[in-house]
Design a protein around this motif. Structure first.
Motif, PDB file in Angstrom:
ATOM      1  N   GLY A  85       0.803  -1.215   0.000  1.00  0.00           N
ATOM      2  CA  GLY A  85       0.000   0.000   0.000  1.00  0.00           C
ATOM      3  C   GLY A  85       0.833   1.260   0.000  1.00  0.00           C
ATOM      4  N   TYR A  86       2.159   1.116  -0.034  1.00  0.00           N
ATOM      5  CA  TYR A  86       3.048   2.286   0.024  1.00  0.00           C
ATOM      6  C   TYR A  86       3.379   2.761  -1.387  1.00  0.00           C
ATOM      7  N   VAL A  87       3.048   4.011  -1.686  1.00  0.00           N
ATOM      8  CA  VAL A  87       3.367   4.620  -2.978  1.00  0.00           C
ATOM      9  C   VAL A  87       4.607   5.483  -2.814  1.00  0.00           C
ATOM     10  N   TYR A  88       5.584   5.278  -3.669  1.00  0.00           N
ATOM     11  CA  TYR A  88       6.846   5.994  -3.564  1.00  0.00           C
ATOM     12  C   TYR A  88       6.655   7.487  -3.857  1.00  0.00           C
ATOM     13  N   PRO A  89       7.413   8.350  -3.171  1.00  0.00           N
ATOM     14  CA  PRO A  89       7.350   9.782  -3.491  1.00  0.00           C
ATOM     15  C   PRO A  89       7.908  10.053  -4.880  1.00  0.00           C
ATOM     16  N   LYS A  90       7.595  11.227  -5.413  1.00  0.00           N
ATOM     17  CA  LYS A  90       7.983  11.539  -6.788  1.00  0.00           C
ATOM     18  C   LYS A  90       9.495  11.544  -6.972  1.00  0.00           C
ATOM     19  N   TRP A  91      10.231  12.038  -5.961  1.00  0.00           N
ATOM     20  CA  TRP A  91      11.690  12.100  -6.112  1.00  0.00           C
ATOM     21  C   TRP A  91      12.288  10.706  -6.265  1.00  0.00           C
ATOM     22  N   ALA A  92      11.710   9.719  -5.569  1.00  0.00           N
ATOM     23  CA  ALA A  92      12.213   8.351  -5.692  1.00  0.00           C
ATOM     24  C   ALA A  92      11.878   7.780  -7.070  1.00  0.00           C
ATOM     25  N   ASP A  93      10.676   8.090  -7.557  1.00  0.00           N
ATOM     26  CA  ASP A  93      10.276   7.629  -8.884  1.00  0.00           C
ATOM     27  C   ASP A  93      11.182   8.233  -9.955  1.00  0.00           C
ATOM     28  N   ASP A  94      11.495   9.519  -9.823  1.00  0.00           N
ATOM     29  CA  ASP A  94      12.387  10.183 -10.779  1.00  0.00           C
ATOM     30  C   ASP A  94      13.800   9.605 -10.710  1.00  0.00           C
ATOM     31  N   LEU A  95      14.243   9.304  -9.492  1.00  0.00           N
ATOM     32  CA  LEU A  95      15.571   8.700  -9.333  1.00  0.00           C
ATOM     33  C   LEU A  95      15.631   7.354 -10.037  1.00  0.00           C
ATOM     34  N   GLY A  96      14.567   6.561  -9.893  1.00  0.00           N
ATOM     35  CA  GLY A  96      14.526   5.275 -10.563  1.00  0.00           C
ATOM     36  C   GLY A  96      14.540   5.405 -12.075  1.00  0.00           C
ATOM     37  N   LEU A  97      13.794   6.396 -12.617  1.00  0.00           N
ATOM     38  CA  LEU A  97      13.793   6.612 -14.068  1.00  0.00           C
ATOM     39  C   LEU A  97      15.182   7.005 -14.566  1.00  0.00           C
ATOM     40  N   CYS A  98      15.865   7.834 -13.797  1.00  0.00           N
ATOM     41  CA  CYS A  98      17.237   8.216 -14.171  1.00  0.00           C
ATOM     42  C   CYS A  98      18.142   6.991 -14.200  1.00  0.00           C
ATOM     43  N   MET A  99      17.979   6.118 -13.214  1.00  0.00           N
ATOM     44  CA  MET A  99      18.757   4.882 -13.171  1.00  0.00           C
ATOM     45  C   MET A  99      18.482   4.033 -14.413  1.00  0.00           C
ATOM     46  N   SER A 100      17.202   3.978 -14.793  1.00  0.00           N
ATOM     47  CA  SER A 100      16.803   3.123 -15.903  1.00  0.00           C
ATOM     48  C   SER A 100      17.347   3.605 -17.239  1.00  0.00           C
ATOM     49  N   VAL A 101      17.325   4.915 -17.460  1.00  0.00           N
ATOM     50  CA  VAL A 101      17.729   5.433 -18.777  1.00  0.00           C
ATOM     51  C   VAL A 101      19.236   5.617 -18.896  1.00  0.00           C
ATOM     52  N   THR A 102      19.970   5.412 -17.788  1.00  0.00           N
ATOM     53  CA  THR A 102      21.423   5.606 -17.838  1.00  0.00           C
ATOM     54  C   THR A 102      22.062   4.708 -18.889  1.00  0.00           C
ATOM     55  N   CYS A 103      21.638   3.437 -18.919  1.00  0.00           N
ATOM     56  CA  CYS A 103      22.291   2.494 -19.829  1.00  0.00           C
ATOM     57  C   CYS A 103      22.052   2.861 -21.291  1.00  0.00           C
ATOM     58  N   VAL A 104      20.850   3.340 -21.622  1.00  0.00           N
ATOM     59  CA  VAL A 104      20.568   3.678 -23.013  1.00  0.00           C
ATOM     60  C   VAL A 104      21.131   5.047 -23.380  1.00  0.00           C
ATOM     61  N   ALA A 105      21.303   5.927 -22.388  1.00  0.00           N
ATOM     62  CA  ALA A 105      21.863   7.259 -22.657  1.00  0.00           C
ATOM     63  C   ALA A 105      23.305   7.166 -23.133  1.00  0.00           C
ATOM     64  N   LEU A 106      23.992   6.077 -22.751  1.00  0.00           N
ATOM     65  CA  LEU A 106      25.388   5.916 -23.159  1.00  0.00           C
ATOM     66  C   LEU A 106      25.528   5.687 -24.660  1.00  0.00           C
ATOM     67  N   ILE A 107      24.469   5.211 -25.308  1.00  0.00           N
ATOM     68  CA  ILE A 107      24.553   4.934 -26.752  1.00  0.00           C
ATOM     69  C   ILE A 107      24.719   6.222 -27.557  1.00  0.00           C
ATOM     70  N   PRO A 108      23.838   7.235 -27.433  1.00  0.00           N
ATOM     71  CA  PRO A 108      24.065   8.472 -28.188  1.00  0.00           C
ATOM     72  C   PRO A 108      25.299   9.237 -27.714  1.00  0.00           C
ATOM     73  N   ILE A 109      25.613   9.144 -26.412  1.00  0.00           N
ATOM     74  CA  ILE A 109      26.808   9.838 -25.914  1.00  0.00           C
ATOM     75  C   ILE A 109      28.058   9.285 -26.589  1.00  0.00           C
TER      76      ILE A 109
END
Length: 535
Positions: free
Chosen positions: A503-527
């Motif tokens: 029943g615990y919903v994560y705060p927005k900052w945690a959700d944003d942190l997770g999204l940043c973690m997720s896109v890190t691997c794909v961001a390395l391709i264009p970089i």
């Protein structure tokens, strides 16, 4: 010297051990439970057929043909070397939290040496709360309150939701999550779990100290032992009262679930977890093969065997869930809180029902340990081999020291997940470390391999095994696999919801942190593309 597999069996068993791991007996059952049982199996099989097996073949082909790790293998198409770096980032992030599961398994294995298994004892222990109800208690309690008007006593029936002592032990003794208010409140460090985590990383280090020369010998045992334990648990589970209820829940689809984005996203990521595609481990293992090894045969053996193991493990755990639902007088979907702890609640309950439960508990959690280590070896080896092949003169003379450094960094980063609020951080890693980024990375991998490869991958495979892959692989590589991945990415993005645990919903900052973690691997391709073009 880079080293090679001693024989074909070592490679095949290593792939089986890598793919058949905790993703099968831990992650698959709880995702199936979370997504309505049979409703999850349908998209899982679709993703296996049209994404898992074709991508599996691509990774083995790239690794075996090049003879290099995830970065250097992309000499075939240098501008896309960022895909290799992305694979290493995914493996690194998953390895951090994956060893926490191994630490939990070690904790339970050590606890199994007690004269009475601590999670089978009755309520009333320090870790129990008022919601813990013993199995023999009635589900309804009747209290008598005075009737102010008539001067008589009227009955008041109160429904009590039962919570098994095994769930109480998991949440309030092992994790002690009841002392944390959320992800922003990690609380104190749980030193017993920290020591288990340290031991887990020491085991990984000593097994990888000589690369595939040492890990290749370990898999003879670790890849075969788990099947013996699972067969025993299935036989016992099917003989329990109420087992049929759990199995029926497992195989019966809830068709409305198939309209939700979550079940398709979970099925897609589970295929990558269980098969290990796009993590780089398969590519790394194949790079130690002889050039003429038949990867076509190996792909079908490992991929189909892995899927069968997942479905088989589901029958094991859902037979016990049905029995618990029978004992607790609850619906199957209400037996336990959904989440990764499902395996640490249901499986302990199952072994406690066997004769000599301490012995079977020790063997079972030792099995979880071996399952986890096989996959952990591959993910850590992916990171190590990737850097070693890319910078051989700089790092290869110091392989032992470099391996120790990688293990140390991962251990230190994992300490956050063995605090009182550690499960919230564990779920964040579990949810996001291999989510959007992994799916997009897999999409780019499939497109590049089918359309942007300098010599088509079909030609390379024919050079190695003597014949072209059949129409199934060619059509999937060129059209179906990238199309289906694109559909899942867009559909999941449109219907995305914030992460939640129970029943615990994560705060927005945690959700944003997770999204940043997720896109890190794909961001390395264009970089890396920009870097390569400038260079």
């Amino acid at each position: 010297e880079r080293g090679m597999w001693a024989n074909q069996a070592e490679f095949l068993l290593s792939c089986i051990g890598y793919c058949v791991g905790l993703g099968n007996v831990w992650r698959f059952p709880y995702l199936a439970y979370d997504n309505g049982g049979g409703s999850f199996i349908i998209p899982y099989l679709i993703m296996l057929t049209f994404c898992g097996i074709p991508l599996f073949m691509i990774e083995l082909a790239l690794g075996q043909f090049s003879g290099y790790g995830v970065i250097t293998a992309w000499r075939a198409s240098p501008i896309f070397k960022g895909i290799g770096y992305g694979m290493m980032v995914v493996s690194f992030l998953v390895a951090i939290y994956y060893n926490v599961i191994i630490a939990w398994s070690l904790f339970y294995m050590f606890a199994s040496f007690q004269s009475v298994l601590p999670w089978t004892s009755s309520c009333g222990k320090d870790w129990n709360v008022n919601s813990c109800v013993q199995t023999n208690d009635p589900i309804y309690t009747t209290t008598y309150l005075p009737d102010e008007i008539n001067g008589t006593f009227a009955s008041n029936i109160t429904k009590v939701k039962r919570i098994s002592s095994s769930e109480e032990y998991w949440r309030n003794r092992v994790l002690r999550i009841n002392k944390s208010e959320g992800i922003g409140d990690p609380g104190t460090v749980l030193w017993d779990l920290v020591l288990c985590l340290l031991l887990a990383w020491l085991i990984v280090f000593f097994c990888l100290i000589k690369g595939v020369k040492s890990s290749g010998k370990v898999v003879y045992f670790t890849a075969t032992f788990p099947y013996i334990i699972l067969i025993i648990l299935l036989v016992r589970g099917c003989t329990l009262d109420g087992a049929r209820r759990g199995i029926v829940f497992y195989v019966t689809p809830k068709w409305d679930k198939l309209r939700t984005a979550k079940v398709w996203k979970d099925a897609a990521t589970q295929i990558f977890y269980s098969l290990g595609t796009s993590f780089g481990g398969l590519l790394t293992f194949a790079s130690y093969n002889k050039f003429r090894n038949n990867i076509y045969r190996d792909t079908l053996i490992v991929a189909i065997g892995n899927c069968a193991t997942s479905v088989f493990a589901g029958f094991v755990i859902f037979s016990v869930i049905g029995h618990m639902a029978y004992k607790l007088n609850l619906n199957v979907e209400d037996v336990v809180n959904q989440g990764p702890g499902l395996a640490f609640i249901i499986y302990p309950e199952a072994v406690s029902l066997l004769p000599a439960p301490q012995l079977w508990s020790i063997l079972f959690f030792f099995m979880l340990l071996t399952l986890g280590l096989d996959s952990q070896f591959a993910m850590v080896e992916t990171v190590i081999t990737g850097f070693m092949d890319e910078f051989p003169k700089l790092l290869r003379p110091y392989k032992t020291l470099f391996t120790a450094g990688i293990c140390t960094v991962c251990f230190l980063m994992g300490i956050l997940m063995v605090t009182e609020g550690g499960l919230y951080w564990f779920e964040l890693y579990n949810w996001y470390s291999a989510y959007y980024g992994l799916l997009i990375n897999s999409l780019i991998l499939s497109i590049v391999a089918a359309w942007g490869y300098e010599n088509t991958i079909r030609d390379d495979i024919k050079m190695m095994i003597g014949f072209n892959p059949n129409w199934y692989f060619r059509i999937n590589w060129m059209f179906i696999t990238p199309g289906l991945l694109l559909f899942v990415i867009i559909y999941s993005g449109i219907n995305s919801v914030p992460i939640s645990v129970g029943g615990y919903v994560y705060p927005k900052w945690a959700d944003d942190l997770g999204l940043c973690m997720s896109v890190t691997c794909v961001a390395l391709i264009p970089i890396y593309m920009v870097y390569r073009i400038i260079r």
